[in-house]
Design a protein around this motif. Sequence first.
Motif, PDB file in Angstrom:
ATOM      1  N   THR A 113      49.109  21.545  44.545  1.00  0.00           N
ATOM      2  CA  THR A 113      49.396  22.977  44.586  1.00  0.00           C
ATOM      3  C   THR A 113      49.505  23.502  43.161  1.00  0.00           C
ATOM      4  O   THR A 113      49.704  22.739  42.208  1.00  0.00           O
ATOM      5  CB  THR A 113      50.711  23.252  45.351  1.00  0.00           C
ATOM      6  N   LEU A 114      49.355  24.788  43.021  1.00  0.00           N
ATOM      7  CA  LEU A 114      49.599  25.466  41.745  1.00  0.00           C
ATOM      8  C   LEU A 114      50.743  26.448  41.956  1.00  0.00           C
ATOM      9  O   LEU A 114      50.724  27.236  42.904  1.00  0.00           O
ATOM     10  CB  LEU A 114      48.354  26.223  41.274  1.00  0.00           C
ATOM     11  N   THR A 115      51.733  26.401  41.076  1.00  0.00           N
ATOM     12  CA  THR A 115      52.874  27.309  41.157  1.00  0.00           C
ATOM     13  C   THR A 115      52.797  28.312  40.017  1.00  0.00           C
ATOM     14  O   THR A 115      52.693  27.937  38.850  1.00  0.00           O
ATOM     15  CB  THR A 115      54.195  26.528  41.065  1.00  0.00           C
ATOM     16  N   ASN A 116      52.831  29.590  40.386  1.00  0.00           N
ATOM     17  CA  ASN A 116      52.718  30.672  39.396  1.00  0.00           C
ATOM     18  C   ASN A 116      51.544  30.494  38.443  1.00  0.00           C
ATOM     19  O   ASN A 116      51.693  30.547  37.230  1.00  0.00           O
ATOM     20  CB  ASN A 116      54.008  30.805  38.577  1.00  0.00           C
ATOM     21  N   PRO A 117      50.336  30.225  38.940  1.00  0.00           N
ATOM     22  CA  PRO A 117      49.198  30.074  38.023  1.00  0.00           C
ATOM     23  C   PRO A 117      48.820  31.417  37.397  1.00  0.00           C
ATOM     24  O   PRO A 117      49.080  32.482  37.963  1.00  0.00           O
ATOM     25  CB  PRO A 117      48.076  29.588  38.951  1.00  0.00           C
ATOM     26  N   ASN A 118      48.223  31.340  36.217  1.00  0.00           N
ATOM     27  CA  ASN A 118      47.581  32.529  35.662  1.00  0.00           C
ATOM     28  C   ASN A 118      46.300  32.790  36.454  1.00  0.00           C
ATOM     29  O   ASN A 118      45.661  31.844  36.938  1.00  0.00           O
ATOM     30  CB  ASN A 118      47.227  32.314  34.185  1.00  0.00           C
ATOM     31  N   TYR A 119      45.954  34.044  36.566  1.00  0.00           N
ATOM     32  CA  TYR A 119      44.696  34.335  37.266  1.00  0.00           C
ATOM     33  C   TYR A 119      44.039  35.559  36.644  1.00  0.00           C
ATOM     34  O   TYR A 119      44.689  36.400  36.023  1.00  0.00           O
ATOM     35  CB  TYR A 119      44.932  34.559  38.764  1.00  0.00           C
ATOM     36  N   LEU A 120      42.738  35.618  36.809  1.00  0.00           N
ATOM     37  CA  LEU A 120      41.945  36.720  36.290  1.00  0.00           C
ATOM     38  C   LEU A 120      40.976  37.148  37.374  1.00  0.00           C
ATOM     39  O   LEU A 120      40.132  36.366  37.824  1.00  0.00           O
ATOM     40  CB  LEU A 120      41.168  36.260  35.042  1.00  0.00           C
ATOM     41  N   LEU A 121      41.102  38.384  37.846  1.00  0.00           N
ATOM     42  CA  LEU A 121      40.214  38.886  38.887  1.00  0.00           C
ATOM     43  C   LEU A 121      38.808  39.037  38.327  1.00  0.00           C
ATOM     44  O   LEU A 121      38.621  39.524  37.210  1.00  0.00           O
ATOM     45  CB  LEU A 121      40.719  40.227  39.412  1.00  0.00           C
ATOM     46  N   LEU A 122      37.818  38.638  39.115  1.00  0.00           N
ATOM     47  CA  LEU A 122      36.430  38.649  38.655  1.00  0.00           C
ATOM     48  C   LEU A 122      35.591  39.580  39.508  1.00  0.00           C
ATOM     49  O   LEU A 122      35.823  39.739  40.709  1.00  0.00           O
ATOM     50  CB  LEU A 122      35.829  37.241  38.730  1.00  0.00           C
ATOM     51  N   ASP A 123      34.605  40.180  38.849  1.00  0.00           N
ATOM     52  CA  ASP A 123      33.608  40.943  39.598  1.00  0.00           C
ATOM     53  C   ASP A 123      32.675  39.973  40.316  1.00  0.00           C
ATOM     54  O   ASP A 123      32.598  38.783  40.005  1.00  0.00           O
ATOM     55  CB  ASP A 123      32.794  41.838  38.650  1.00  0.00           C
ATOM     56  N   ASP A 124      31.922  40.486  41.245  1.00  0.00           N
ATOM     57  CA  ASP A 124      31.044  39.631  42.041  1.00  0.00           C
ATOM     58  C   ASP A 124      29.982  38.923  41.200  1.00  0.00           C
ATOM     59  O   ASP A 124      29.525  37.844  41.547  1.00  0.00           O
ATOM     60  CB  ASP A 124      30.345  40.451  43.128  1.00  0.00           C
ATOM     61  N   ASP A 125      29.617  39.549  40.058  1.00  0.00           N
ATOM     62  CA  ASP A 125      28.540  38.951  39.276  1.00  0.00           C
ATOM     63  C   ASP A 125      29.043  37.994  38.201  1.00  0.00           C
ATOM     64  O   ASP A 125      28.279  37.484  37.402  1.00  0.00           O
ATOM     65  CB  ASP A 125      27.691  40.047  38.614  1.00  0.00           C
TER      66      ASP A 125
END
Length: 751
Positions: free
Chosen positions: A130-142
Motif C-alpha cells: 500500500t501507499l500512505t499519503n503518496p504524492n500525486y500529479l494529475l495527468l492529461d489523457d495525452d
Amino acid sequence: MLDPRAHRLEKVLGKANATKLEKGLGLRTVGSLLHHFPRRYLERGELQSIAGLPVDEDVTLIAEVLSSSQRSMRNRRGSIVEVVITDRDAQRPGTLSLSFFHGYQAYRDLQPGVTALFSGKVSLYRGKPTLTNPNYLLLDDDATGEDLASRPVPVYPATSTLTSWWIAQRVATVLAELGITGDPDDAVRLPDVVPAEFAARERLGDLVTAYRDIHAPAEIADAYRARHRFRYQEALILQTALARRRAEQQAQVAVGRPRRETGLLADFDAALPFTLTDGQRSVGQTLEEGLAADRPLNALLQGEVGSGKTLVALRAMLQVVDAGGQAALLAPTEVLAAQHHQSITATLGPLAAAGMLGGAEHATRVVLITGSMPMAARRQALLAAASGEAGIVIGTHALLSETVQFAELGLVVVDEQHRFGVEQRDTLRTRAGVPPHLLVMTATPIPRTVAMTVFGDLGVLTLEGLPAGRAPIDTHIVPLVEHPEWRERVWQRAREEVDAGRQVYVVCPKIDGGEAASSTFDDSDGVEFDEAAGEIGGIGGAAEKAPPLASVEETVAALAQTPALAGVRIGALHGRLDPTEKAATMAAFHRGDLDVLVSTTVIEVGVDVPRATLMVILDADRFGISQLHQLRGRVGRGGLPGTCLLVTGLEAGHPSRVRLEAVASTTDGFALAAEDLKLRREGDILGSRQSGGRSTLKLLRVIEDEKIIVAARHDAQAIIEQDPELASHPVLAGAIDDYLDPEAEEWLDRG
C-alpha cells in the motif's frame, strides 16, 4: 524595448487559456506565470508497474483510479480517503490501495477514471502493499510515462479546475516562446533585478538559465540553484522597498518630546514601589531618546508575556504628556481597553487626577473611549480628548471614529498590533497635523529575522527578562486517550486551587455547541498517517464520530454538575455577551467574586488577575503555538506559581500533539514563535492579512532563509544610501512596483 514578461498572457497562450489562468490563479502577464513557481518536484528513476512493487522503497507509477471512498476515523477527528488504482499493465496488470489521512483534496481529485502519477514509499498492510499519503500529479489523457521518466516533475500550486500538469504545459509554451528551453543563443534577453555585482557575489547565474532550471530542470540540483536565485531576488526587492521607506520616514519632521527633569514622569518614577528591570531601563532609555528627536519614532516593542511592556509604554506616554502632547493607547478589545484604563489610572494614582480633589501637582487625566459607553460618559471623554485635558486617551476601535479629536496627539501606542489592520492603525496616526510618534507593542515574541522582514521599517526593541516576583508557569499535557481518568483529576486540581484561595481559568474553543471552533489550527497538509492506529484498509465496524469540541456554555453546565466543584462560583465570558455584562463578569473575577472563569480566547491578552494560578485549556490542539503561549501567560501574575493544563483527545504522535509538546517543553516565547512560524508560514506580510494563511512570499521563508535575508538587507541599504530614488536601478524600482500591490504599498507607508 518592452520587457517580454510584461506581455499579456493572451498574446502567447490565446484568450481561452489566458482567461482560465486569470480567473483561477490571478495570473495576467507572462512574468506572473513565470513566477508561479513549482512548490515541489517529484524525483524518481524509471516508472514502475504495480506488480512486484518493492517494499520499503520509494516508487513512482502512472495509474488510473478505479474507486475512491471517504470515511470518518473511529478514534480521532478527521477522515481517511481510500483509493484503489490500476496501472492496466498489458502483461501483468495490478491494483494497489492508497490511503490519505485528512485527504480532503485527494478525495476531490482522485475520482474513478482519473489518471495520475503517484510517488511514495511502499509499505505492507495485512500482507498487501500500500501507499500512505503518496504524492500525486494529475495527468492529461495525452501524458505518457515516457514523457515523465527522464526529468524531475514540477508540481505547481493548482486549483480544482487547473491541474498542475495543465499549468506545466502552459509554462512550457511560454518558455519556448521566449527561447528559454531552446538554443541559448536564441533566448530572449531579460533585464535583471539583481545588480551584476551582487549576482556575481552570490553566484546566482544568469536570469534566463534560472527560469529554465526552476520550471524544467534536467537534474534536481538545477532546480535548487534556481530557487536560491529567486529567493535572493525576492529578498532584495522586499528589503529595498523597506529601506526606501525607512529613508523617507527619516526625512519626515516630527515634534520632539524630550524628557523634563520635573513633571509626571519624574514623579511617577519616584513613587514606584519597585525597581525597574535592566531590560525596562534599557528599552526606556532608547524610547526616551527616540521621542526627543525631531523625526517620528517608529518602534516595535516586543517581549515575553509579563515582561512589563505596558509599564515601559506608560513611561513613554508620560514623557510625551510632560512635553505638551497627548498619548493614545489603542487596544483590540473592550475588556482589554477597560483593564488598561483601570490599571493605568490605579498605577498613576494622584498623577491621573488633574483638576480633582487630591490630584498631584503634576497630573493629567486618563479617559476611556469605547463603543458601548453611555452617551453622557462618552461625551465627557470626547471633550477631554479634544480640549487636551486628557493627556492619555485609551480606547478600542472607537478611537478611530471621526468624532474623536485630539488637541495635540504626540504618541500613538498600539497594543497587540496583530489584532488591527494597517488601515485602522493609520487612521489614528493621521489625526495629528504633524506625524506623531508610534510605538507598537506585541506580546507574541517575533524571531529576529521575522521582525527584520515583516517590520523592516520599524525599530525593533526587545524587552529582556521578567520583573521580580513573576512566578514560573508549569505546563502539562493531559492526554485523555491514554488516561481518560485524568479528566476527573483536572477538576480535582481546580478545586485544590480554589480551596487555597486562588482562581482558575477554563478556556474553550467555542461559545456554544452549534458554533464552529473560534480558534483552529489546520495541520492536515503533509501529515503522515500511523497505520498502527488501525484506521487503514476498512477494518470492520462503523466509524465513530469524534467527540464535539468543548464550548463555554456546555462546559459551564457540566462543571456545575461536577462533584469536585460543588459550591464553586463559576462565571462565563465570551464575545457574544453584552459589553456591560462582559465588563461586570471580568470585574467580578478580578475582585475574587468568581472562583472559575470559563471563557473563549477573549482573555488571551492583557487580562491581569493576580490570584489566577491555574489555566485549563480544553481541546488545546485546536489552538496555535503562539496562542497557547499567550493564554498561559494569564496565570502566575501575582507572585504565585502558575500551572497550565493542555487537555487533548488526540493520541500520541498526532501532529497537533507534537505542537502541544513543544509548548509544554519550554516557556521561551522566541523559540516557540519560530516553531509556530514554520507551521503557519508568514501570512500576507505586506497586506492586511497578517497571520497565517497564504503567504505573499513566493519562495522566501523568513526562518529558513535568514542568511539570504541578512545579505539582501545589507545590499538594499547600500543601494538606497547611494541612490535613494533608485534612478540608477530602474529594473529594481519597477520590480518593487510590480511586487507590491497598492494595499501593500500603503502598508509600507504606514509602517
